[in-house]
Design a protein around this motif. Structure first.
Motif, PDB file in Angstrom:
ATOM      1  N   THR A   1       0.830  -1.214   0.000  1.00  0.00           N
ATOM      2  CA  THR A   1       0.000   0.000   0.000  1.00  0.00           C
ATOM      3  C   THR A   1       0.860   1.257   0.000  1.00  0.00           C
ATOM      4  O   THR A   1       0.639   2.173  -0.801  1.00  0.00           O
ATOM      5  N   ILE A   2       1.875   1.305   0.883  1.00  0.00           N
ATOM      6  CA  ILE A   2       2.646   2.560   0.941  1.00  0.00           C
ATOM      7  C   ILE A   2       3.617   2.671  -0.232  1.00  0.00           C
ATOM      8  O   ILE A   2       3.915   3.761  -0.687  1.00  0.00           O
ATOM      9  N   GLN A   3       4.040   1.519  -0.741  1.00  0.00           N
ATOM     10  CA  GLN A   3       4.937   1.563  -1.908  1.00  0.00           C
ATOM     11  C   GLN A   3       4.170   2.114  -3.113  1.00  0.00           C
ATOM     12  O   GLN A   3       4.684   2.934  -3.863  1.00  0.00           O
ATOM     13  N   ARG A   4       2.912   1.703  -3.250  1.00  0.00           N
ATOM     14  CA  ARG A   4       2.085   2.187  -4.359  1.00  0.00           C
ATOM     15  C   ARG A   4       1.764   3.672  -4.218  1.00  0.00           C
ATOM     16  O   ARG A   4       1.504   4.363  -5.195  1.00  0.00           O
ATOM     17  N   MET A   5       1.786   4.157  -3.001  1.00  0.00           N
ATOM     18  CA  MET A   5       1.538   5.593  -2.787  1.00  0.00           C
ATOM     19  C   MET A   5       2.773   6.427  -3.111  1.00  0.00           C
ATOM     20  O   MET A   5       2.718   7.654  -3.082  1.00  0.00           O
ATOM     21  N   GLY A   6       3.887   5.743  -3.353  1.00  0.00           N
ATOM     22  CA  GLY A   6       5.094   6.464  -3.752  1.00  0.00           C
ATOM     23  C   GLY A   6       6.190   6.501  -2.696  1.00  0.00           C
ATOM     24  O   GLY A   6       7.233   7.123  -2.910  1.00  0.00           O
ATOM     25  N   ALA A   7       5.966   5.838  -1.559  1.00  0.00           N
ATOM     26  CA  ALA A   7       7.013   5.839  -0.533  1.00  0.00           C
ATOM     27  C   ALA A   7       8.126   4.864  -0.923  1.00  0.00           C
ATOM     28  O   ALA A   7       7.853   3.829  -1.530  1.00  0.00           O
ATOM     29  N   GLU A   8       9.351   5.233  -0.596  1.00  0.00           N
ATOM     30  CA  GLU A   8      10.474   4.307  -0.778  1.00  0.00           C
ATOM     31  C   GLU A   8      10.621   3.521   0.519  1.00  0.00           C
ATOM     32  O   GLU A   8      10.753   4.115   1.589  1.00  0.00           O
ATOM     33  N   VAL A   9      10.577   2.200   0.374  1.00  0.00           N
ATOM     34  CA  VAL A   9      10.517   1.360   1.570  1.00  0.00           C
ATOM     35  C   VAL A   9      11.689   0.393   1.666  1.00  0.00           C
ATOM     36  O   VAL A   9      11.909  -0.428   0.774  1.00  0.00           O
ATOM     37  N   ALA A  10      12.426   0.507   2.769  1.00  0.00           N
ATOM     38  CA  ALA A  10      13.448  -0.486   3.088  1.00  0.00           C
ATOM     39  C   ALA A  10      12.968  -1.216   4.334  1.00  0.00           C
ATOM     40  O   ALA A  10      12.320  -0.620   5.198  1.00  0.00           O
ATOM     41  N   VAL A  11      13.264  -2.504   4.395  1.00  0.00           N
ATOM     42  CA  VAL A  11      12.794  -3.297   5.527  1.00  0.00           C
ATOM     43  C   VAL A  11      13.984  -3.998   6.165  1.00  0.00           C
ATOM     44  O   VAL A  11      14.848  -4.528   5.464  1.00  0.00           O
ATOM     45  N   VAL A  12      14.022  -3.973   7.498  1.00  0.00           N
ATOM     46  CA  VAL A  12      14.970  -4.829   8.214  1.00  0.00           C
ATOM     47  C   VAL A  12      14.125  -5.839   8.954  1.00  0.00           C
ATOM     48  O   VAL A  12      13.193  -5.477   9.667  1.00  0.00           O
ATOM     49  N   ILE A  13      14.435  -7.097   8.744  1.00  0.00           N
ATOM     50  CA  ILE A  13      13.624  -8.139   9.366  1.00  0.00           C
ATOM     51  C   ILE A  13      14.457  -8.900  10.392  1.00  0.00           C
ATOM     52  O   ILE A  13      15.645  -9.122  10.194  1.00  0.00           O
ATOM     53  N   GLY A  14      13.821  -9.257  11.491  1.00  0.00           N
ATOM     54  CA  GLY A  14      14.506  -9.979  12.567  1.00  0.00           C
ATOM     55  C   GLY A  14      14.514 -11.479  12.321  1.00  0.00           C
ATOM     56  O   GLY A  14      14.147 -11.953  11.242  1.00  0.00           O
ATOM     57  N   GLY A  15      14.942 -12.203  13.348  1.00  0.00           N
ATOM     58  CA  GLY A  15      15.059 -13.649  13.184  1.00  0.00           C
ATOM     59  C   GLY A  15      14.610 -14.443  14.396  1.00  0.00           C
ATOM     60  O   GLY A  15      14.751 -15.666  14.438  1.00  0.00           O
ATOM     61  N   ARG A  27      11.785  -0.196  -5.894  1.00  0.00           N
ATOM     62  CA  ARG A  27      11.826  -1.579  -5.378  1.00  0.00           C
ATOM     63  C   ARG A  27      11.858  -1.552  -3.854  1.00  0.00           C
ATOM     64  O   ARG A  27      12.520  -0.687  -3.270  1.00  0.00           O
ATOM     65  N   VAL A  28      11.190  -2.522  -3.261  1.00  0.00           N
ATOM     66  CA  VAL A  28      11.275  -2.651  -1.814  1.00  0.00           C
ATOM     67  C   VAL A  28      12.575  -3.390  -1.510  1.00  0.00           C
ATOM     68  O   VAL A  28      12.835  -4.466  -2.055  1.00  0.00           O
ATOM     69  N   VAL A  29      13.395  -2.781  -0.674  1.00  0.00           N
ATOM     70  CA  VAL A  29      14.691  -3.375  -0.348  1.00  0.00           C
ATOM     71  C   VAL A  29      14.590  -4.053   1.014  1.00  0.00           C
ATOM     72  O   VAL A  29      14.175  -3.432   1.995  1.00  0.00           O
ATOM     73  N   ILE A  30      14.948  -5.328   1.045  1.00  0.00           N
ATOM     74  CA  ILE A  30      14.905  -6.061   2.315  1.00  0.00           C
ATOM     75  C   ILE A  30      16.340  -6.302   2.759  1.00  0.00           C
ATOM     76  O   ILE A  30      17.117  -6.965   2.063  1.00  0.00           O
TER      77      ILE A  30
END
Ligand code: UDP
Length: 238
Positions: free
Chosen positions: A39-53, A126-129
């Motif tokens: 949703t936020i990527q389609r609105m034009g936000a640049e999104v990077a994600v850090v994911i835990g483990g 692109r969403v960067v993970i």
């Protein structure tokens, strides 16, 4: 549409990925994360994600006589790559372009971390993970979130949790605990509020990078935040 935040770093805990399962990955939660991000990527936000483990492995909780700390930490970092792959798959299943980056070289499945390249991916939508944390033992994925957010010039760290913000005490234990809407880094430190670990927190404080803690399970919250609604609790150098 003008957004309050154009480039964000979203921190998702691995533990939250378990949902009601005892370990591993709950696919409904994975898809929920993916659709909120979409949703936020389609609105034009640049999104990077850090994911835990934490749903797979956590270094510190290891019985250190069998698996010593550093080995356990590396195992924890591997766990974040598994979660990163899962998030990548779920985002791509709903049509979002992604790049998975690993702080530990694993070129068959993830790109190595090259700052300028990561920024370029974001600019291209692109969403960067970011996976494998910082690539170093003795850190957490909160530290990785603080580090990468600063490096890529994110405007804010959005820490998605199962509670709706930061409280004076644990609301699950103390019924009269009150939620903060805004608080300063100093207040959070002096009151011993556990927003993020201290390494992560200090890095944000010194570089004026605000952190918003919010409930990721409630659909639409992420969207509201980038549109400027005051959701959750915000920590900044007020
Ligand atoms: N870890 C590490 N260095 C890092 C990031 C993570 O050694 O830069 C290890 C550490 O053992 C940690 C585990 O990976 O306990 C999983 O990450 P974390 O506990 O932050 O995950 P979460 O709590 O978000 O699920």
């Amino acid at each position: 549409m003008s957004l309050s935040y154009n480039r964000v770093l979203l921190k998702l805990s691995g533990e939250a990925l378990m949902g009601s399962k005892e370990f591993g990955i709950d696919h409904d939660i994975l898809l929920h994360y993916a659709s909120e991000i979409k949703t936020i990527q389609r609105m034009g936000a640049e999104v990077a994600v850090v994911i835990g483990g934490g749903n797979i492995y956590r270094g510190v909780s290891t019985n250190q006589t069998v698996i010593e700390r550093v080995q356990g930490d590396y195992m924890g970092m591997m766990a974040t790559v598994i979660n990163g792959m899962a998030l990548q798959a779920s985002l791509e299943s709903i049509g979002v372009y992604t790049r998975l980056i690993s702080a530990i070289e694993m070129k068959e499945i993830a790109e190595p971390y090259i700052r300028r390249r990561a920024i370029r991916h974001l600019e291209k939508g692109r969403v960067v993970i970011f996976s494998a944390g910082t690539g170093n033992p003795y850190f957490t994925t909160d530290s990785a979130a603080a580090l990468r957010a600063n490096e890529i010039n994110a405007e804010v760290i959005l820490k998605g949790t199962k509670v709706d913000g930061i409280y004076t005490a644990d609301p699950a234990i103390e019924s009269d605990a009150e939620k903060y809407d805004r608080l300063s880094f100093d207040e959070a430190l002096n009151n011993g509020l556990k927003v993020m670990d201290r390494t992560a927190f200090t890095l944000c404080q010194e570089n004026n990078l605000p952190i918003i803690v919010f409930n990721i399970y409630e659909s639409g919250n992420l969207q509201k935040i980038i549109q400027g609604e005051e959701i959750g609790s915000i920590v900044d150098n007020f």
